[in-house]
Design an enzyme around this catalytic site. Structure first.
Site, short mmCIF file in Angstrom:
data_model
loop_
_atom_site.label_atom_id
_atom_site.label_comp_id
_atom_site.label_asym_id
_atom_site.label_seq_id
_atom_site.Cartn_x
_atom_site.Cartn_y
_atom_site.Cartn_z
N ASP A 129 2.35 12.43 14.70
CA ASP A 129 1.93 13.65 15.41
C ASP A 129 3.14 14.36 16.01
O ASP A 129 3.23 15.59 15.99
CB ASP A 129 0.92 13.30 16.51
CG ASP A 129 -0.34 12.65 15.97
OD1 ASP A 129 -0.78 13.04 14.87
OD2 ASP A 129 -0.89 11.75 16.63
N ARG A 187 5.22 15.88 13.09
CA ARG A 187 4.57 17.12 12.62
C ARG A 187 4.76 18.26 13.60
O ARG A 187 5.08 19.39 13.20
CB ARG A 187 3.07 16.86 12.41
CG ARG A 187 2.77 16.03 11.18
CD ARG A 187 1.34 15.53 11.20
NE ARG A 187 0.94 15.00 9.88
CZ ARG A 187 -0.07 14.16 9.70
NH1 ARG A 187 -0.78 13.74 10.74
NH2 ARG A 187 -0.37 13.73 8.49
N MET A 219 3.95 9.36 6.96
CA MET A 219 3.57 8.28 7.88
C MET A 219 4.59 7.15 7.82
O MET A 219 4.95 6.56 8.85
CB MET A 219 2.17 7.76 7.53
CG MET A 219 1.63 6.70 8.49
SD MET A 219 1.40 7.27 10.18
CE MET A 219 2.69 6.35 11.03
N GLY A 252 0.79 -1.23 0.00
CA GLY A 252 0.00 0.00 0.00
C GLY A 252 0.82 1.27 0.00
O GLY A 252 2.05 1.26 -0.07
N GLY A 253 0.09 2.39 0.11
CA GLY A 253 0.72 3.70 0.04
C GLY A 253 1.69 3.98 1.17
O GLY A 253 2.69 4.69 0.99
N ILE A 254 1.41 3.46 2.36
CA ILE A 254 2.36 3.57 3.48
C ILE A 254 3.33 2.40 3.44
O ILE A 254 4.53 2.56 3.65
CB ILE A 254 1.61 3.58 4.84
CG1 ILE A 254 0.70 4.80 4.95
CG2 ILE A 254 2.61 3.54 6.00
CD1 ILE A 254 -0.26 4.75 6.11
N GLY A 255 2.81 1.21 3.16
CA GLY A 255 3.61 -0.01 3.24
C GLY A 255 4.85 -0.01 2.36
O GLY A 255 5.92 -0.47 2.79
N HIS A 307 -4.91 9.66 18.68
CA HIS A 307 -4.41 9.90 17.32
C HIS A 307 -5.56 10.28 16.39
O HIS A 307 -5.74 9.72 15.33
CB HIS A 307 -3.69 8.66 16.81
CG HIS A 307 -3.04 8.84 15.45
ND1 HIS A 307 -2.10 9.81 15.20
CD2 HIS A 307 -3.24 8.18 14.28
CE1 HIS A 307 -1.73 9.74 13.93
NE2 HIS A 307 -2.41 8.76 13.35
N ASN A 359 -5.63 3.12 10.92
CA ASN A 359 -6.60 3.98 11.60
C ASN A 359 -7.98 3.35 11.64
O ASN A 359 -8.30 2.52 10.81
CB ASN A 359 -6.66 5.33 10.89
CG ASN A 359 -5.58 6.29 11.38
OD1 ASN A 359 -5.38 6.42 12.58
ND2 ASN A 359 -4.89 6.94 10.46
#
Length: 340
Positions: A175, A178, A253, A36-39, A202, A144
């Site tokens: 968090d 950021r 992330m 995936g996009g994060i993975g 979160h 999430n």
């Protein structure tokens, strides 16, 4: 509080120094949701780390290709891809750390809680496999809504009789990343040398940056402090809107997830003074799960460092977060109890 020990900023600094470390580097790490996009970027960062000797990638599609691609990189970690539920047990066998970014991302107009129905089932299924096949591993949940997926994970491990609250983490590191970045921008500082603890949960107003505990010490007028706090709390939505339907925060992330994994691996290898914030089982407040700075060690959480001294503005944020936190936690626990 954090300045007495190695601060979380040190973890980010290690990442930027090419991930060099003196810790033992024989860990097997699994990424569940690796296509995936994060993975994918998370797996790339893990592949680049000398802390990782075996990288085990799982998803329901495309993992053989992701693994083949990463395996050509000239770092020592061996990479293997696993695809589909029948290959999940082999993927998890012998893992020291499991990082789970699996699930669907937010789209414009969605809250993290809108992801619940889909992601709750995914997390329950994957963590059930972890409880069966690598019950001693550190479990790091990115999926999430973290305020619900961590209670789900805990209940799943309880069902299997292998629950250890010191080894289950909701990754809230983004968090912190950021907060460090936004404070540094406003004050003209190097973000790698800024450390802002972020406590609570979160999602939205449960994200509570403790600017009063920032290292180095910074001061903002109240109106600017409120604006900064609001930006940290809604930073995920800022990215979702900017991507205009093409996903949520994936690259930042992945960076934050890798930072947390490296901190954990360093602590497991004997490095002392490693501190990160994470959403965990907690007795620090009336909420049964709460993120605070944690001293990490060989067996996971060595010590919960608590909230420390905070301002009335921060105290009010903690109080205002309680109802939403408790509701999200109960939602996760109820789901897990009924999950087959």
């Amino acid at each position: 509080m954090l300045s007495r020990l190695a601060r979380p900023a040190a973890a980010a600094a290690a990442l930027r120094r090419g991930l060099a470390t003196t810790a033992q580097n024989n860990a097997k790490v699994a990424v569940l949701g690796a296509s995936g996009g994060i993975g994918q970027p998370l797996s790339l960062l893990l592949k680049n780390s000398p802390l990782v000797s075996k990288l085990s990638l799982y998803d329901i599609a495309h993992t053989p290709g992701v693994a083949a691609d990463l395996s050509h990189i000239e770092t020592k970690a061996s990479v293997k891809g696993f695809m589909g539920p029948e290959q999940l047990p082999e993927c998890l066998k012998g893992c020291n750390v499991v990082v789970i970014p699996a699930g669907v991302p937010r789209k414009p107009g969605m809250t993290r809680d809108d992801l619940f129905n889909t992601n709750a089932s995914i997390v329950a299924t994957l963590t059930s496999a972890c409880a069966k096949h690598c019950p001693e591993a550190m479990i790091c949940i990115i999926s999430n809504p973290v305020n619900s997926t961590i209670p789900i994970t805990s209940e799943v491990f309880k069902k299997h009789g292998v629950y250890n609250p010191k080894k289950i983490f909701g990754v809230t590191t983004l968090d912190v990343v950021r907060a460090n970045t936004f404070v540094a921008e406003l004050k003209g500082l190097d973000p790698a040398k800024v450390s802002v603890p972020v406590i609570g949960g979160h999602a939205g107003k449960t994200i509570i940056p403790l600017i009063s505990q920032c290292t180095p010490k910074v001061d903002f007028p109240q109106d600017q402090l409120e604006k900064l706090t609001g930006r940290i709390q809604e930073a995920g939505t800022e990215v979702v809107k900017a991507k205009a339907g093409a996903g949520s925060a994936t690259l930042s992330m992945a960076f934050a997830g890798a930072r947390f994994a490296f901190s954990l691996l360093n602590a497991m290898s004997g490095k002392e003074g490693v501190i990160e914030c994470a959403f965990v089982r907690s007795e620090e407040t009336e909420s049964p799960y709460f993120s605070t700075p944690l001293l990490l060690g060989k067996n996971g959480i060595e010590k919960n460092l608590g909230i420390g001294k905070i301002t009335p503005f921060e105290e009010k944020m903690v109080a205002d977060a309680m109802a939403e936190l408790k509701a999200s936690i109960k939602k996760g626990e109820d789901f897990a109890k009924n999950f087959k």
